[in-house]
Write a protein that holds these residues in place. Structure first.
Motif, PDB file in Angstrom:
ATOM      1  N   GLY A 137      36.360   9.751  20.544  1.00  0.00           N
ATOM      2  CA  GLY A 137      36.371  10.456  21.713  1.00  0.00           C
ATOM      3  C   GLY A 137      35.929  12.000  21.483  1.00  0.00           C
ATOM      4  O   GLY A 137      35.929  12.382  20.196  1.00  0.00           O
ATOM      5  N   THR A 156      39.220   3.812  18.508  1.00  0.00           N
ATOM      6  CA  THR A 156      38.385   4.438  19.445  1.00  0.00           C
ATOM      7  C   THR A 156      38.289   5.965  19.132  1.00  0.00           C
ATOM      8  O   THR A 156      38.722   6.556  18.034  1.00  0.00           O
ATOM      9  CB  THR A 156      39.845   4.874  20.252  1.00  0.00           C
ATOM     10  N   SER A 173      35.314   9.193  26.097  1.00  0.00           N
ATOM     11  CA  SER A 173      35.880   8.355  24.758  1.00  0.00           C
ATOM     12  C   SER A 173      35.096   6.954  24.924  1.00  0.00           C
ATOM     13  O   SER A 173      34.570   6.712  25.854  1.00  0.00           O
ATOM     14  CB  SER A 173      37.514   8.086  25.006  1.00  0.00           C
ATOM     15  N   TYR A 176      36.854  15.893  22.902  1.00  0.00           N
ATOM     16  CA  TYR A 176      37.503  16.704  23.570  1.00  0.00           C
ATOM     17  C   TYR A 176      37.112  18.147  23.735  1.00  0.00           C
ATOM     18  O   TYR A 176      36.172  18.473  22.886  1.00  0.00           O
ATOM     19  CB  TYR A 176      38.885  16.739  23.130  1.00  0.00           C
ATOM     20  N   LEU A 195      40.387  15.814  27.606  1.00  0.00           N
ATOM     21  CA  LEU A 195      39.511  14.957  27.317  1.00  0.00           C
ATOM     22  C   LEU A 195      38.102  15.290  27.971  1.00  0.00           C
ATOM     23  O   LEU A 195      38.060  15.362  29.234  1.00  0.00           O
ATOM     24  CB  LEU A 195      40.063  13.486  27.651  1.00  0.00           C
TER      25      LEU A 195
END
Length: 115
Positions: free
Chosen positions: A35, A33, A50, A37, A47
């Motif tokens: 992502g 994963t 993602s 932020y 967040l």
């Protein structure tokens, strides 16, 4: 073990666009994963978007329709295309990766949107 280097932040007027890049030291295939932020001064990190190794994406409600997360396996990179930027988007944006159940963070890149 995993190093993440972010770039692409800067100053932009409201309504403008920026493309953030995150270069990883490991193959994107090894990162389950990834992502983005963001954290504004005095605020908690939240967040933004993602993406999994299978291509599934998840977006925060406040960026849906404006931001797009994507990966380039050949370049070992994850991107965040940000359009229709608002002053509320001003924050430090951090790249995050998950590998072997461990979390890794980039150093962050500043995004400032003027009204």
């Amino acid at each position: 073990q995993v190093q993440l280097v972010e770039s692409g932040g800067g100053l932009v007027q409201a309504g403008g666009s920026l493309r953030l890049s995150c270069a990883a030291s490991e193959s994107i295939f090894s990162l389950t994963t990834m992502g983005w932020y963001r954290q504004a001064p005095g605020k908690q990190r939240e967040l933004v978007a993602s993406i999994t190794s299978g291509g599934r994406t998840n977006y925060a409600d406040f960026v849906k329709g404006r931001f797009t997360i994507s990966t380039d396996n050949a370049q070992n990179a994850v991107y965040l295309q940000m359009n229709s930027l608002k002053p509320e988007d001003t924050a430090v944006y951090y790249c995050k990766a998950v590998r072997l159940s461990r979390l890794y963070w980039g150093q962050g890149t500043q995004v400032t949107v003027s009204s």
